[in-house]
Design a protein around this motif. Sequence first.
Motif, PDB file in Angstrom:
ATOM      1  N   LEU A 158      57.590  40.256  49.914  1.00 21.71           N
ATOM      2  CA  LEU A 158      55.862  41.022  49.964  1.00 21.71           C
ATOM      3  C   LEU A 158      55.329  40.843  48.255  1.00 21.71           C
ATOM      4  O   LEU A 158      54.367  40.292  48.064  1.00 21.71           O
ATOM      5  N   SER A 159      55.990  39.871  47.793  1.00 19.78           N
ATOM      6  CA  SER A 159      55.635  38.571  46.428  1.00 19.78           C
ATOM      7  C   SER A 159      54.683  37.926  46.932  1.00 19.78           C
ATOM      8  O   SER A 159      53.458  37.651  46.325  1.00 19.78           O
ATOM      9  N   VAL A 160      54.786  37.441  48.633  1.00 20.67           N
ATOM     10  CA  VAL A 160      54.225  36.020  48.513  1.00 20.67           C
ATOM     11  C   VAL A 160      52.522  36.967  48.771  1.00 20.67           C
ATOM     12  O   VAL A 160      51.616  36.462  49.057  1.00 20.67           O
ATOM     13  N   ALA A 161      52.822  37.991  49.494  1.00 17.40           N
ATOM     14  CA  ALA A 161      51.925  38.805  50.474  1.00 17.40           C
ATOM     15  C   ALA A 161      50.930  39.648  48.768  1.00 17.40           C
ATOM     16  O   ALA A 161      49.735  39.006  48.793  1.00 17.40           O
ATOM     17  N   VAL A 162      51.537  39.745  47.965  1.00 21.58           N
ATOM     18  CA  VAL A 162      50.288  40.619  46.715  1.00 21.58           C
ATOM     19  C   VAL A 162      49.701  39.518  46.404  1.00 21.58           C
ATOM     20  O   VAL A 162      48.751  39.520  46.072  1.00 21.58           O
ATOM     21  N   SER A 163      50.938  38.067  46.165  1.00 16.73           N
ATOM     22  CA  SER A 163      50.020  36.539  46.029  1.00 16.73           C
ATOM     23  C   SER A 163      48.808  36.419  46.334  1.00 16.73           C
ATOM     24  O   SER A 163      47.675  35.812  45.869  1.00 16.73           O
ATOM     25  N   ASN A 164      48.932  36.959  48.084  1.00 16.39           N
ATOM     26  CA  ASN A 164      47.382  36.845  48.673  1.00 16.39           C
ATOM     27  C   ASN A 164      46.443  37.531  48.476  1.00 16.39           C
ATOM     28  O   ASN A 164      45.824  36.973  49.756  1.00 16.39           O
ATOM     29  N   ILE A 165      46.840  38.622  48.053  1.00 12.02           N
ATOM     30  CA  ILE A 165      45.887  39.461  48.706  1.00 12.02           C
ATOM     31  C   ILE A 165      44.841  39.254  48.271  1.00 12.02           C
ATOM     32  O   ILE A 165      43.418  40.051  48.495  1.00 12.02           O
ATOM     33  N   TYR A 166      43.849  38.207  47.174  1.00  8.23           N
ATOM     34  CA  TYR A 166      42.789  37.301  47.124  1.00  8.23           C
ATOM     35  C   TYR A 166      41.792  37.342  48.706  1.00  8.23           C
ATOM     36  O   TYR A 166      40.362  37.192  48.714  1.00  8.23           O
ATOM     37  N   ALA A 167      42.227  36.836  49.468  1.00 13.35           N
ATOM     38  CA  ALA A 167      42.400  36.384  50.764  1.00 13.35           C
ATOM     39  C   ALA A 167      41.279  37.746  51.501  1.00 13.35           C
ATOM     40  O   ALA A 167      40.877  36.886  52.511  1.00 13.35           O
ATOM     41  N   VAL A 168      41.576  39.052  50.993  1.00  7.99           N
ATOM     42  CA  VAL A 168      40.574  39.913  51.152  1.00  7.99           C
ATOM     43  C   VAL A 168      38.735  39.914  50.552  1.00  7.99           C
ATOM     44  O   VAL A 168      38.342  39.857  51.526  1.00  7.99           O
ATOM     45  N   VAL A 169      38.959  38.808  49.926  1.00  5.62           N
ATOM     46  CA  VAL A 169      37.341  38.152  49.820  1.00  5.62           C
ATOM     47  C   VAL A 169      37.362  37.483  51.233  1.00  5.62           C
ATOM     48  O   VAL A 169      35.602  37.369  51.783  1.00  5.62           O
ATOM     49  N   GLY A 170      38.177  36.549  52.107  1.00  7.43           N
ATOM     50  CA  GLY A 170      37.800  35.967  52.588  1.00  7.43           C
ATOM     51  C   GLY A 170      36.973  37.009  54.067  1.00  7.43           C
ATOM     52  O   GLY A 170      36.230  36.561  55.307  1.00  7.43           O
TER      53      GLY A 170
END
Length: 115
Positions: A61-73
Motif C-alpha cells: 500500500l505504501s508503494v501504491a500511495v507513493s505512485n498515486i501521482y500516476a493519476v496525472v498520466g
Amino acid sequence: MKKFLLFVAALIALAVLLANLGPMILLGVSVWLLYVVFKQFTKSESTAGKIGWVILGLIILSVAVSNIYAVVGLAAAYAIYWIYKNWTSTKAEDTQVQSNDPFTNFEKQWAELNK
C-alpha cells in the motif's frame, strides 16, 4: 488555428503520459498485488499468517500511495482521447456542406430515417 491548438495540447498530453508511464505501471502492479494479498488474507486461517499478510499489504500500500501521482498520466491519456475525438468530429463537420439541391437533402433525410 483550432486544430493547431489541439495538436499542441496532444503533444503536451503525450509528453505527460510518457513521463508518467513508469509510475502508472507500478501503480497497476501494486493494486494487483494488493488484490492478491487480500485474497490470501481471506484464505489464511492462522493469526500469524493474517498478521503477515497485513504487514505485506501495508508495505505494498505504501508503494501504491507513493505512485498515486500516476493519476496525472491517466488524465493525460484521457486528454489524448478527448483531443482525438474532437479532431475527428471537426473533420466530419468540415466535410458536411449545406446544399439546396433537393436530391441531396432527400438522401440526407432518408439516411436519418433509416437510423
